[in-house]
Design an enzyme around this catalytic site. Sequence first.
Site, short mmCIF file in Angstrom:
data_model
loop_
_atom_site.label_atom_id
_atom_site.label_comp_id
_atom_site.label_asym_id
_atom_site.label_seq_id
_atom_site.Cartn_x
_atom_site.Cartn_y
_atom_site.Cartn_z
N GLY A 69 50.38 28.98 -1.77
CA GLY A 69 50.89 30.25 -2.27
C GLY A 69 51.47 30.08 -3.66
N GLY A 117 49.15 27.21 1.80
CA GLY A 117 48.35 28.39 2.03
C GLY A 117 46.85 28.14 1.93
N GLU A 140 55.57 21.37 2.58
CA GLU A 140 56.67 22.33 2.46
C GLU A 140 58.06 21.72 2.49
OE1 GLU A 140 53.09 24.66 3.32
OE2 GLU A 140 53.90 22.80 4.13
N ASP A 148 53.81 26.61 7.31
CA ASP A 148 53.53 27.94 7.84
C ASP A 148 52.03 28.17 7.83
OD1 ASP A 148 53.30 28.19 5.04
OD2 ASP A 148 54.06 30.24 5.03
#
Length: 353
Positions: A69, A117, A140, A148
């Site tokens: 992301g 992502g 992360e 995630d």
Amino acid sequence: MEAVDADEVLFERRGHLGIVTLNRPRAVNALSAGMVKAMLQQLAAWADDDAVATILVRGAGDRGLCAGGDIVAIYKDMLHGGQETAEFWADEYRLNSLIARYPKPYVAFMDGLVLGGGVGISAHGSFRVVTERTRTGMPETTIGFVPDVGGTFLLSRSPGETGTHAALTGAHLSGADALFLGLADHFVPSENLPALAEALESSTAEAAVERFAQAAPDSALAGQREWIDAAYAYDDAEEIVRSLRSLGAEAVAAADTIDSKSPTSVKVTLESLRRVRGMSLEEALDQEYRVGLRCLAGPDFREGIRAQVVDKDRNPQWKPPTLADVHESDVEGYFASLGERELGLAALGADAT
């Protein structure tokens, strides 16, 4: 997180192949909110289009499929409350679920960098292709966040405790490691990807990939499984670090790496991995959304991005600063219901099946 530039993600059809090209090569094709919305809309349309038999997802340029992301955009949004990021994640997780349930073959070229992502738009697909250039992972904890995009779901299902190791350390992994972890299915030399893409225009995905797939190199991670399984067998992060320090060279290096990450992120990541066992992908995404919004509200996520990509001093000041300072009640709070803000993908998934 402004609307997508028309050129940031490209869609075209060649033969019976629908092609998605992430087109931000200078940013290693980092995902924006607009790109995710555009992919959701186009993939939904192609799902009902009889002229499209197979989907291909690839990245522009030679650096990778997707570096994750757009965390600079997330950082700027956090300074104003984080609402746009929450909306971005909701769409992104819906996209991850759509990919996992997609009714047609979904081929992802996981070449070069495939992080965060980028894993979400590839590793939930039905044909996941890695190369000798693949560098993937869920880094992360380095930025004060938690895996995630279904990353906890995927890594909790890796052999033994290798997924726990990958998640807590945020290690970059080779294509062979991705195959071992269950994040990918096939190894194809990068020089053969253009020919494979062309074959997908007319052949079935299965026949085309089988034609170009080769035996992968050995996975370094697979060779480390004995000490990884021993050290990460615990449900307590501090016990894991102590165990790693007792096991010698490679394990000590892993302990040092974990100690450099956000202590809160490490503990919440470990708890996420333990809780996600037995969940569906949609239940996992709902849990990740709860945790993600709590990270948005806490200090470490913003501080981690600042240290890595804004000021680039690589010297984050975590709060609390050590694993011992992160209490069980602190971790529990990350998993509490969001009430009206719940993502609710599991309920939608149950209705769809």
